[in-house]
Design a protein around this motif. Structure first.
Motif, PDB file in Angstrom:
ATOM      1  N   UNK A 171      41.775  41.504  33.496  1.00  0.00           N
ATOM      2  CA  UNK A 171      42.036  40.348  34.343  1.00  0.00           C
ATOM      3  C   UNK A 171      40.850  40.131  35.276  1.00  0.00           C
ATOM      4  N   UNK A 172      40.653  38.871  35.646  1.00  0.00           N
ATOM      5  CA  UNK A 172      39.678  38.491  36.664  1.00  0.00           C
ATOM      6  C   UNK A 172      40.463  37.955  37.846  1.00  0.00           C
ATOM      7  N   UNK A 173      40.269  38.564  39.016  1.00  0.00           N
ATOM      8  CA  UNK A 173      40.982  38.175  40.231  1.00  0.00           C
ATOM      9  C   UNK A 173      39.964  37.615  41.216  1.00  0.00           C
ATOM     10  N   UNK A 174      40.237  36.428  41.719  1.00  0.00           N
ATOM     11  CA  UNK A 174      39.368  35.806  42.705  1.00  0.00           C
ATOM     12  C   UNK A 174      40.177  35.424  43.934  1.00  0.00           C
ATOM     13  N   UNK A 175      39.826  36.050  45.074  1.00  0.00           N
ATOM     14  CA  UNK A 175      40.490  35.771  46.348  1.00  0.00           C
ATOM     15  C   UNK A 175      42.009  35.913  46.243  1.00  0.00           C
ATOM     16  N   UNK A 176      42.461  36.952  45.540  1.00  0.00           N
ATOM     17  CA  UNK A 176      43.885  37.224  45.416  1.00  0.00           C
ATOM     18  C   UNK A 176      44.597  36.361  44.404  1.00  0.00           C
ATOM     19  N   UNK A 177      43.858  35.651  43.573  1.00  0.00           N
ATOM     20  CA  UNK A 177      44.456  34.743  42.593  1.00  0.00           C
ATOM     21  C   UNK A 177      43.983  35.130  41.196  1.00  0.00           C
ATOM     22  N   UNK A 178      44.899  35.105  40.224  1.00  0.00           N
ATOM     23  CA  UNK A 178      44.518  35.386  38.846  1.00  0.00           C
ATOM     24  C   UNK A 178      43.665  34.233  38.329  1.00  0.00           C
ATOM     25  N   UNK A 185      35.564  38.303  43.944  1.00  0.00           N
ATOM     26  CA  UNK A 185      35.862  38.464  42.515  1.00  0.00           C
ATOM     27  C   UNK A 185      35.992  39.942  42.168  1.00  0.00           C
ATOM     28  N   UNK A 186      37.015  40.244  41.400  1.00  0.00           N
ATOM     29  CA  UNK A 186      37.237  41.600  40.913  1.00  0.00           C
ATOM     30  C   UNK A 186      37.653  41.521  39.450  1.00  0.00           C
ATOM     31  N   UNK A 187      37.001  42.308  38.604  1.00  0.00           N
ATOM     32  CA  UNK A 187      37.370  42.411  37.196  1.00  0.00           C
ATOM     33  C   UNK A 187      38.004  43.775  36.993  1.00  0.00           C
ATOM     34  N   UNK A 188      39.209  43.787  36.449  1.00  0.00           N
ATOM     35  CA  UNK A 188      39.981  45.028  36.340  1.00  0.00           C
ATOM     36  C   UNK A 188      40.486  45.184  34.912  1.00  0.00           C
ATOM     37  N   UNK A 189      40.498  46.422  34.428  1.00  0.00           N
ATOM     38  CA  UNK A 189      41.012  46.714  33.101  1.00  0.00           C
ATOM     39  C   UNK A 189      42.098  47.774  33.144  1.00  0.00           C
ATOM     40  N   UNK A 190      43.026  47.687  32.188  1.00  0.00           N
ATOM     41  CA  UNK A 190      44.097  48.673  32.088  1.00  0.00           C
ATOM     42  C   UNK A 190      44.399  48.914  30.613  1.00  0.00           C
ATOM     43  N   UNK A 191      44.587  50.178  30.190  1.00  0.00           N
ATOM     44  CA  UNK A 191      44.909  50.433  28.774  1.00  0.00           C
ATOM     45  C   UNK A 191      46.159  49.677  28.340  1.00  0.00           C
ATOM     46  N   UNK A 192      46.105  49.105  27.136  1.00  0.00           N
ATOM     47  CA  UNK A 192      47.250  48.322  26.661  1.00  0.00           C
ATOM     48  C   UNK A 192      48.243  49.129  25.839  1.00  0.00           C
ATOM     49  N   UNK A 206      43.684  42.498  52.090  1.00  0.00           N
ATOM     50  CA  UNK A 206      42.592  43.255  51.476  1.00  0.00           C
ATOM     51  C   UNK A 206      42.173  42.645  50.149  1.00  0.00           C
ATOM     52  N   UNK A 207      43.146  42.221  49.346  1.00  0.00           N
ATOM     53  CA  UNK A 207      42.825  41.637  48.048  1.00  0.00           C
ATOM     54  C   UNK A 207      42.224  40.246  48.202  1.00  0.00           C
ATOM     55  N   UNK A 208      42.700  39.498  49.188  1.00  0.00           N
ATOM     56  CA  UNK A 208      42.198  38.141  49.389  1.00  0.00           C
ATOM     57  C   UNK A 208      40.731  38.154  49.824  1.00  0.00           C
ATOM     58  N   UNK A 209      40.311  39.213  50.508  1.00  0.00           N
ATOM     59  CA  UNK A 209      38.933  39.261  50.992  1.00  0.00           C
ATOM     60  C   UNK A 209      37.912  39.435  49.869  1.00  0.00           C
ATOM     61  N   UNK A 210      38.361  39.793  48.667  1.00  0.00           N
ATOM     62  CA  UNK A 210      37.426  40.063  47.562  1.00  0.00           C
ATOM     63  C   UNK A 210      37.173  38.767  46.796  1.00  0.00           C
TER      64      UNK A 210
END
Length: 572
Positions: free
Chosen positions: A465-472, A450-457, A444-448
């Motif tokens: 983070x920017x994730x492309x095809x399951x890779x950071x 590009x995904x930009x995701x945020x999380x409180x620090x 499921x993650x590999x099919x995307x």
């Protein structure tokens, strides 16, 4: 209440040095007769606590001779039920120190337990242990308080009265801290780690951590030829690397590695997920000799369908599409393959069958394990194709009826009280379900694209983070007051390009995708932008994931074999 922050320096830590006089040596059978304590911070005394305590019993003659405290002296003194709350308030938030700390804290803890008080001090420092660790027998042949006071020529001498002895312990404690300070021990955490004996050759190398930052990143121990010996990651590089040169590191291999190390390199990272991914990539690229974890995706095992007229499942290091994996062990992969083949009726024989062949109904009937496809009767290639289509749909997550059927079989076996057979089926079904669920989540993650995701620090900022095809592809932090969207745009512009290949995970390390998925699952994580929706198949193994996890590792896993008692755990 807990110990102060372990990163506080010793100068910034408040200590309470305590000493007791008692009616004997047993915390369970004897009582406290006097408490003396001195509060210190930064080498200065900032408070004292001293009181006699009524033990509500006669004081033995030998104790009177030793301490000079008589029964008449304590008759009008307050009982421990009045003294202990006052002492706990005096010492609250501080680190307890005592000479032979086990004795003093043993009496105090026993008194607190009898009075139903919480004990707020998880650990006390012991000047006896510290002295034995620091001083050799030639310098101080005895660890008695009187001997140490004489050795360091301190201004206060012990007299077997609580406050006098506490004052003398303060002087000895400060003298010992001066000795460890010269060896680079600067924080409470380092002092506690200093207790176990560490070879001087190991401790001498702690300067290798001096130039490391306090933030997250990857560290690399290098050997005499600049070769990588060991690679690790931490949210605090300096603290983690320094720990290798203390008594907390007891692994023989690590001691050997430290003896060889000549320097420590580091790669600073924005946050822990970036550090974790970079560590994996470095491990795969360099294979350091002292890292025990898998360093290569080629070490994984996969379940794939063979390219035949009558396909069957095989377990191998290399994978074809479609496939299930990765598995860390061949045994687990083989067990899942057998469960899937049995559930679907895929052939388990190894006969070579061409496109015009017929798979017989009696294949393997003379063996202890007949071919799973024989239950369908005689099959030609076109008829067998329906079974392989079902297998492909199961692997892709479009059909999970095989898991439904395995669980129904489990219920039937349990109802018939065939518990041993049911237990084996439960374990096989759980192993298969979790493997399918893991594979489908990775896909499921590999099919995307590009995904930009945020999380409180945790500091009013955002980890991005920017994730492309399951890779950071990029990682950064938007500090408090900085626009997260602006940081995300810059990271997208600078993100690395990913080029997929024909492998099941398109060339991405399976552990990297697993790390990213775990990070995405943490509370508070938000998708900023995505080229495709992040979803899992509606008929995938996710529907059975909770049951499979409980069946494999849950505390009530055996109750799954008794549906009459736990029917709720067997529902889909």
């Amino acid at each position: 209440m807990s110990l102060p922050e372990l990163e506080d320096t010793l100068r910034d830590t408040t200590f309470v040095i305590v000493d007791l006089e008692t009616t004997g040596g047993s915390p369970e059978n004897d009582s406290i007769t006097e408490i003396g304590a001195v509060k210190v911070r930064g080498g200065a005394r900032i408070g004292e606590f001293a009181t006699l305590v009524n033990p509500q019993r006669e004081i033995p003659p030998y104790i009177i001779e030793l301490t000079g405290i008589t029964t008449a002296m304590v008759r009008e003194a307050p009982p421990i039920s009045e003294v202990l709350p006052a002492f706990l308030e005096f010492a609250r938030g501080c680190v307890l120190v005592a000479h032979n700390a086990r004795f003093d804290t043993g009496f105090l803890r026993a008194a607190a337990a009898r009075l139903s008080f919480d004990w707020p001090f998880p650990r006390a420092l012991c000047t006896v242990v510290l002295a034995r660790r620091i001083l050799d027998r030639g310098g101080a042949p005895s660890a008695k308080l009187s001997a140490l006071a004489a050795h360091f020529n301190v201004p206060n001498s012990p007299t077997h009265r609580a406050l006098d002895d506490a004052r003398a312990t303060v002087d000895v404690f400060h003298a010992l801290l001066e000795r460890v300070g010269n060896q680079g021990v600067q924080t409470l955490d380092e002092l506690e780690q200093y207790y176990p004996r560490v070879p001087s050759t190991v401790r001498a190398k702690r300067t290798l951590a001096d130039d490391l930052p306090d933030g997250p990143g990857v560290y690399i121990f290098r050997g005499p030829s600049d070769e990588p010996l060991y690679i690790g990651t931490s949210s605090n590089l300096r603290k983690r690397v320094r720990s290798y040169f203390t008594g907390s590191e007891k692994r023989t291999a690590m001691r050997e590695m430290i003896a060889l190390a000549t320097r420590v390199d580091h790669i600073p990272c924005s946050h822990t997920i970036e550090a974790g991914v970079r560590e994996l990539r470095l491990l795969a690229a360099t294979s350091p000799p002292y890292n025990r974890r898998s360093t290569s995706p080629r070490r994984a095992w996969w379940i794939s369908l063979t390219d035949e007229a009558f396909p069957r499942l095989v377990v191998a290091r290399t994978a074809r599409v479609p496939s299930i994996g990765p598995f860390s062990s061949r045994a687990n992969a083989q067990e899942a393959a057998e469960a899937l083949a049995t559930g679907l009726g895929l052939r388990t024989c190894r006969a070579r069958l061409g496109a015009t062949a017929i798979h017989p109904a009696d294949c393997g009937t003379t063996s202890a394990s007949p071919c799973a496809a024989s239950r369908h009767g005689s099959l030609v290639a076109s008829g067998y194709a329906e079974i392989t289509d079902h297998a492909r749909a199961t692997i892709a997550g479009h059909d999970n009826t095989v898991l439904d059927e395995l669980r129904q079989q489990l219920e039937q076996l349990a109802a018939a009280e065939k518990f041993e057979t049911a237990a084996r089926l439960r374990d096989r079904a759980a192993n298969l379900g979790l493997a399918l669920h893991r594979s489908q989540r990775l896909a499921s993650l590999i099919r995307i694209d590009e995904m930009v995701v945020g999380r409180p620090d945790g500091q009013r900022g955002w980890e991005i983070v920017v994730i492309r095809r399951g890779r950071l592809a990029a990682a950064g932090v938007a500090r408090q007051g900085t626009s997260p969207l602006l940081v995300a745009e810059h990271l997208q512009a600078a993100a690395e390009t990913t080029i997929p290949n024909e492998e099941p995970l398109e060339g991405t390390h399976p552990e990297e995708i697993a790390l990213l998925l775990a990070w995405l699952d943490t509370p508070g994580t938000r998708i900023v932008t995505t080229s495709h929706g992040f979803h899992q198949p509606a008929r995938g193994a996710a529907q059975h994931a909770d049951w499979c996890q409980q069946a494999r590792t849950g505390a009530r896993r055996d109750q799954l074999l008794r549906p009459d008692r736990r029917t709720d755990t067997l529902t889909a």
